[in-house]
Design an enzyme around this catalytic site. Sequence first.
Site, PDB file in Angstrom:
ATOM      1  N   ASP A   9      20.664 -30.863   1.854  1.00  0.00           N
ATOM      2  CA  ASP A   9      20.217 -29.755   2.678  1.00  0.00           C
ATOM      3  C   ASP A   9      19.500 -30.281   3.870  1.00  0.00           C
ATOM      4  O   ASP A   9      18.339 -30.747   3.773  1.00  0.00           O
ATOM      5  CB  ASP A   9      19.278 -28.978   1.717  1.00  0.00           C
ATOM      6  CG  ASP A   9      18.894 -27.682   2.335  1.00  0.00           C
ATOM      7  OD1 ASP A   9      18.801 -27.432   3.436  1.00  0.00           O
ATOM      8  OD2 ASP A   9      18.296 -26.766   1.420  1.00  0.00           O
TER       9      ASP A   9
ATOM     10  N   HIS B 181      22.854 -26.713   1.965  1.00  0.00           N
ATOM     11  CA  HIS B 181      21.711 -25.671   1.874  1.00  0.00           C
ATOM     12  C   HIS B 181      22.146 -24.265   1.334  1.00  0.00           C
ATOM     13  O   HIS B 181      21.373 -23.429   0.546  1.00  0.00           O
ATOM     14  CB  HIS B 181      21.291 -25.230   3.237  1.00  0.00           C
ATOM     15  CG  HIS B 181      20.192 -24.244   3.541  1.00  0.00           C
ATOM     16  ND1 HIS B 181      18.989 -24.368   2.952  1.00  0.00           N
ATOM     17  CD2 HIS B 181      20.186 -23.028   3.977  1.00  0.00           C
ATOM     18  CE1 HIS B 181      18.152 -23.445   3.165  1.00  0.00           C
ATOM     19  NE2 HIS B 181      18.860 -22.515   3.598  1.00  0.00           N
TER      20      HIS B 181
ATOM     21  N   GLY C 245      16.426 -15.873   5.472  1.00  0.00           N
ATOM     22  CA  GLY C 245      16.181 -15.760   6.919  1.00  0.00           C
ATOM     23  C   GLY C 245      14.901 -16.436   7.403  1.00  0.00           C
ATOM     24  O   GLY C 245      14.829 -17.457   7.488  1.00  0.00           O
TER      25      GLY C 245
ATOM     26  N   SER D  79      15.570 -20.411   0.438  1.00  0.00           N
ATOM     27  CA  SER D  79      15.367 -20.558   1.740  1.00  0.00           C
ATOM     28  C   SER D  79      13.971 -19.760   2.026  1.00  0.00           C
ATOM     29  O   SER D  79      12.945 -20.061   1.375  1.00  0.00           O
ATOM     30  CB  SER D  79      16.413 -20.391   2.619  1.00  0.00           C
ATOM     31  OG  SER D  79      16.307 -20.761   3.950  1.00  0.00           O
ATOM     32  N   TRP D  80      13.857 -19.271   2.970  1.00  0.00           N
ATOM     33  CA  TRP D  80      12.909 -18.128   3.268  1.00  0.00           C
ATOM     34  C   TRP D  80      12.612 -17.360   2.142  1.00  0.00           C
ATOM     35  O   TRP D  80      11.488 -17.095   1.959  1.00  0.00           O
ATOM     36  CB  TRP D  80      12.910 -17.469   4.496  1.00  0.00           C
ATOM     37  CG  TRP D  80      12.427 -16.088   4.684  1.00  0.00           C
ATOM     38  CD1 TRP D  80      12.854 -14.722   4.300  1.00  0.00           C
ATOM     39  CD2 TRP D  80      10.917 -15.894   4.673  1.00  0.00           C
ATOM     40  NE1 TRP D  80      11.867 -13.593   4.387  1.00  0.00           N
ATOM     41  CE2 TRP D  80      10.778 -14.480   4.681  1.00  0.00           C
ATOM     42  CE3 TRP D  80       9.946 -16.630   4.815  1.00  0.00           C
ATOM     43  CZ2 TRP D  80       9.523 -14.092   4.610  1.00  0.00           C
ATOM     44  CZ3 TRP D  80       8.507 -16.056   4.949  1.00  0.00           C
ATOM     45  CH2 TRP D  80       8.247 -14.945   4.873  1.00  0.00           C
TER      46      TRP D  80
END
Length: 316
Positions: free
Chosen positions: A266, A294, A43, A110-111
């Site tokens: 990605d 991704h 996120g 990711s985050w």
Amino acid sequence: MAKLFPVPEILQSGLMPVSDIHTIYWETAGNPQGKPVIFVHGGPGGGVSEKTLQFFDPDKYHIIQFDQRGCGKSTPHACVEDNTTWDLVADMERIREHLNIDQWQVFGGSWGSTLSLAYAQTHPDRVTELVVRGVFLFREKEMHWFYQDGCSRIFPDAWQPFYEHIPEDERDNLMAAYQKRLFSDDKDVQLKAAERWSVWEGSVCHLYPDLEHIEDNAEPEFALAFARLENHYFMNKGFFDHENQLLDDCDKIADIPTIIVQGRYDVICPVESAYELNQRLNNSELVIVPDAGHSAFEPTLAEALVDATNKFANNA
């Protein structure tokens, strides 16, 4: 390569008050006597699910996961007050202490890779190994690439609804323009902006577009938390002291065995950041998956992540 594991039963779950405002949801699964690992979701504003348990052998791992402040089953929903990177790092420590875990593996994409690195650099003595995917280092060029100019050139068709939602005279700073709408006093304005924000990311998450994923991202309650929290963190530059902080502090985690898994295609978190992180960490292995984007659930990328957790499963 290994396949995803079956979904294990939830062993424990709970809601933990972490501030005067926030309560976070946590759960455990797998083998309570196994190797502890914490799954750190993306996120900001994503959340965990039963699918995110499947990267770990439930016979070998004691799996812990949680919904970060403001999202998933945590409350209050979509709340950005008292919600920073360092609040989330502290929440992870609260969970570790609550479960009487001395050390654990940290796994995030990711985050989630950002937060995993921030946690490890703050508490290196608590981390046995790191597995990070779709590396995002919270630098200005990374945010500009995805929310202003860059990825838009590869996916102009998906970009157009996101871009055109903002009046022409505000398009020189789309994140700021979305901030005005996501935090408007009008809930309808919030929801419309959130849907455009969330669908943009969902549309480019996979090597081949996943319509079900895009529809899930458009769901109003998910989209509102996802968009508001992402925008809040991006507008505050991740609450880091400077944009190269995660790279510059790599010496703090130099001895932690690390596997970096990255999709070659990605377009949300391009491979450059994973490559630079690998260059800074002598005890890291970079696995570039040649036919993935991704999402952690791209088939070959998911298999590479399972290979990584299997490799670390028997570490003392």
